[in-house]
Enzyme design. Sequence first.
Site, PDB file in Angstrom:
ATOM      1  N   ARG A   1     -43.582  10.903 -38.912  1.00 44.42           N
ATOM      2  CA  ARG A   1     -42.749  11.923 -38.255  1.00 44.42           C
ATOM      3  C   ARG A   1     -43.332  12.266 -36.881  1.00 44.42           C
ATOM      4  NH1 ARG A   1     -43.358  14.301 -43.562  1.00 44.42           N
ATOM      5  NH2 ARG A   1     -41.378  14.234 -44.683  1.00 44.42           N
TER       6      ARG A   1
ATOM      7  N   TYR B   1     -46.878  -0.676 -38.307  1.00 44.37           N
ATOM      8  CA  TYR B   1     -46.913  -1.963 -38.974  1.00 44.37           C
ATOM      9  C   TYR B   1     -46.013  -1.900 -40.205  1.00 44.37           C
ATOM     10  CZ  TYR B   1     -50.427  -4.250 -36.200  1.00 44.37           C
ATOM     11  OH  TYR B   1     -51.073  -4.870 -35.163  1.00 44.37           O
TER      12      TYR B   1
ATOM     13  N   LYS C   1     -51.198  13.033 -46.495  1.00 42.05           N
ATOM     14  CA  LYS C   1     -50.900  12.712 -45.094  1.00 42.05           C
ATOM     15  C   LYS C   1     -51.962  11.837 -44.426  1.00 42.05           C
ATOM     16  CE  LYS C   1     -47.567  13.521 -44.291  1.00 42.05           C
ATOM     17  NZ  LYS C   1     -46.466  12.772 -44.998  1.00 42.05           N
ATOM     18  N   GLY C   2     -52.823  11.273 -45.246  1.00 43.42           N
ATOM     19  CA  GLY C   2     -53.848  10.390 -44.683  1.00 43.42           C
ATOM     20  C   GLY C   2     -53.325   8.965 -44.494  1.00 43.42           C
TER      21      GLY C   2
ATOM     22  N   THR D   1     -51.599   7.592 -47.511  1.00 48.17           N
ATOM     23  CA  THR D   1     -51.730   7.146 -48.907  1.00 48.17           C
ATOM     24  C   THR D   1     -50.630   6.158 -49.304  1.00 48.17           C
ATOM     25  OG1 THR D   1     -50.581   9.160 -49.604  1.00 48.17           O
ATOM     26  CG2 THR D   1     -52.966   9.210 -49.685  1.00 48.17           C
ATOM     27  N   ARG D   2     -49.408   6.422 -48.856  1.00 40.89           N
ATOM     28  CA  ARG D   2     -48.295   5.522 -49.217  1.00 40.89           C
ATOM     29  C   ARG D   2     -48.485   4.152 -48.557  1.00 40.89           C
ATOM     30  NH1 ARG D   2     -45.291   4.301 -53.167  1.00 40.89           N
ATOM     31  NH2 ARG D   2     -45.092   6.528 -53.568  1.00 40.89           N
TER      32      ARG D   2
HETATM   33  P1  A3P Z   1     -47.329  11.090 -39.926  1.00 40.49           P
HETATM   34  O1  A3P Z   1     -46.017  11.326 -40.574  1.00 40.49           O
HETATM   35  O2  A3P Z   1     -48.057  12.306 -39.578  1.00 40.49           O
HETATM   36  O3  A3P Z   1     -47.277  10.125 -38.781  1.00 40.49           O
HETATM   37  P2  A3P Z   1     -48.998   9.872 -46.612  1.00 40.49           P
HETATM   38  O4  A3P Z   1     -48.365   8.621 -47.104  1.00 40.49           O
HETATM   39  O5  A3P Z   1     -50.347  10.105 -47.202  1.00 40.49           O
HETATM   40  O6  A3P Z   1     -48.081  11.034 -46.708  1.00 40.49           O
HETATM   41  O7  A3P Z   1     -49.292   9.656 -45.089  1.00 40.49           O
HETATM   42  C1  A3P Z   1     -48.274   9.630 -44.113  1.00 40.49           C
HETATM   43  C2  A3P Z   1     -48.857   9.046 -42.859  1.00 40.49           C
HETATM   44  O8  A3P Z   1     -49.062   7.652 -43.018  1.00 40.49           O
HETATM   45  C3  A3P Z   1     -47.939   9.176 -41.670  1.00 40.49           C
HETATM   46  O9  A3P Z   1     -48.276  10.373 -41.039  1.00 40.49           O
HETATM   47  C4  A3P Z   1     -48.251   7.923 -40.853  1.00 40.49           C
HETATM   48  O10 A3P Z   1     -48.848   8.196 -39.619  1.00 40.49           O
HETATM   49  C5  A3P Z   1     -49.232   7.150 -41.718  1.00 40.49           C
HETATM   50  N1  A3P Z   1     -49.023   5.704 -41.741  1.00 40.49           N
HETATM   51  C6  A3P Z   1     -50.033   4.809 -41.787  1.00 40.49           C
HETATM   52  N2  A3P Z   1     -49.561   3.563 -41.761  1.00 40.49           N
HETATM   53  C7  A3P Z   1     -48.224   3.664 -41.712  1.00 40.49           C
HETATM   54  C8  A3P Z   1     -47.185   2.692 -41.664  1.00 40.49           C
HETATM   55  N3  A3P Z   1     -47.455   1.389 -41.654  1.00 40.49           N
HETATM   56  N4  A3P Z   1     -45.905   3.129 -41.615  1.00 40.49           N
HETATM   57  C9  A3P Z   1     -45.640   4.456 -41.606  1.00 40.49           C
HETATM   58  N5  A3P Z   1     -46.582   5.424 -41.650  1.00 40.49           N
HETATM   59  C10 A3P Z   1     -47.868   5.037 -41.702  1.00 40.49           C
END
Ligand code: A3P
EC number: 2.8.2.-
Length: 337
Positions: free
Chosen positions: A302, A284, A91-92, A94-95
């Site tokens: 979310r 973005y 949830k940092g 990573t994706r």
């Molecule tokens: P939230 O769902 O709490 O907002 P991970 O990929 O590690 O699961 O992290 C998910 C988090 O990536 C999301 O947390 C979101 O805030 C963040 N994030 C960062 N850049 C993003 C982007 N361009 N589009 C969507 N989410 C992004």
Amino acid sequence: MLFKQQALLRQKLFVLGSLAIGSLLYLVARVGSLDRLQPLCPIDGRFGPRGQDEIPLRALQFKRGLLHEFRKGNATKEQQLPKAIIIGVRKGGTRALLEMLNLHPAVVKASQEIHFFDNDENYAKGIEWYRKKMPFSYPHQITIEKSPAYFITEEVPERIYKMNSSIKLLIIVREPTTRAISDYTQVLEGKERKNKTYYKFEKLAIDPNTCEVNTKYKAVRTSIYTKHLERWLKYFPIEQFHIVDGDRLITEPLPELQLVEKFLNLPPRISQYNLYFNATRGFYCLRFNVVFNKCLAGSKGRIHPEVDTSVITKLRKFFHPFNQKFYQITGRTFNWP
Ligand code: A3P
């Protein structure tokens, strides 16, 4: 005479027109061959603030168009073990980090989380199994995979060390309390999907007997970044890690990506053109070229449930000393409360 000149002009226009259409068809055909890119969303908020509006010339090329730089001689593609891994934090962001780095022509991402080092069953299948999970790439490109569970799993540092002791490790962090709530939100959504009820965040994060922070709750433990990092440091020197500011990656991704390019010794290739703010998504999104752009799936970003402010304050106070230690070890300071 005039008629002859007009005919010649028409002929020239025809040739030029054909060339233009030909180039366009070539571009479309090449773009069509890009496997993982899909035109997922419209280009909203297409241009950033003034000064970022200019489209650099190379922007009209796209990832594969830039590959000539990295395709040396007669090199052929093969499945390479990763030279860098995004080891966490869940949830940092990573994706987002992986997808954004994949804009770079020298980076090839493993699309799925492989879970090789944290899953005993997968690990028992051996390194060749892992290699076969990797995408094909040219020798001068670097493969990157991300499996956020690596960061918190006991056995992983040693296992990665055994594969490659000089591998580069990326950790993306967010303000610990926000990350914990994001973690909770993901689990909550999973429960709701299965029509199950679930506890409120407050109930999980605070021990009802002591009224103190519940350190047994996984979402809390994962946010104690320094504890996990210290385990990794038994195997790798701090220079092999790069810390990405996940909160900044949301609001201002380019400078964070540029720091990663530097850490990976890559020439700077990701530009503002590749990133555009999508007002509908509130994030973005990625622009690969004039045709292809994509936003992350709806499961990223979310809406978090509202959490009692006294619980937030308690958590922030709890994380504070761990954060200080984390800044000290990594040399990267955040404005976390
Ligand atoms: P939230 O769902 O709490 O907002 P991970 O990929 O590690 O699961 O992290 C998910 C988090 O990536 C999301 O947390 C979101 O805030 C963040 N994030 C960062 N850049 C993003 C982007 N361009 N589009 C969507 N989410 C992004």
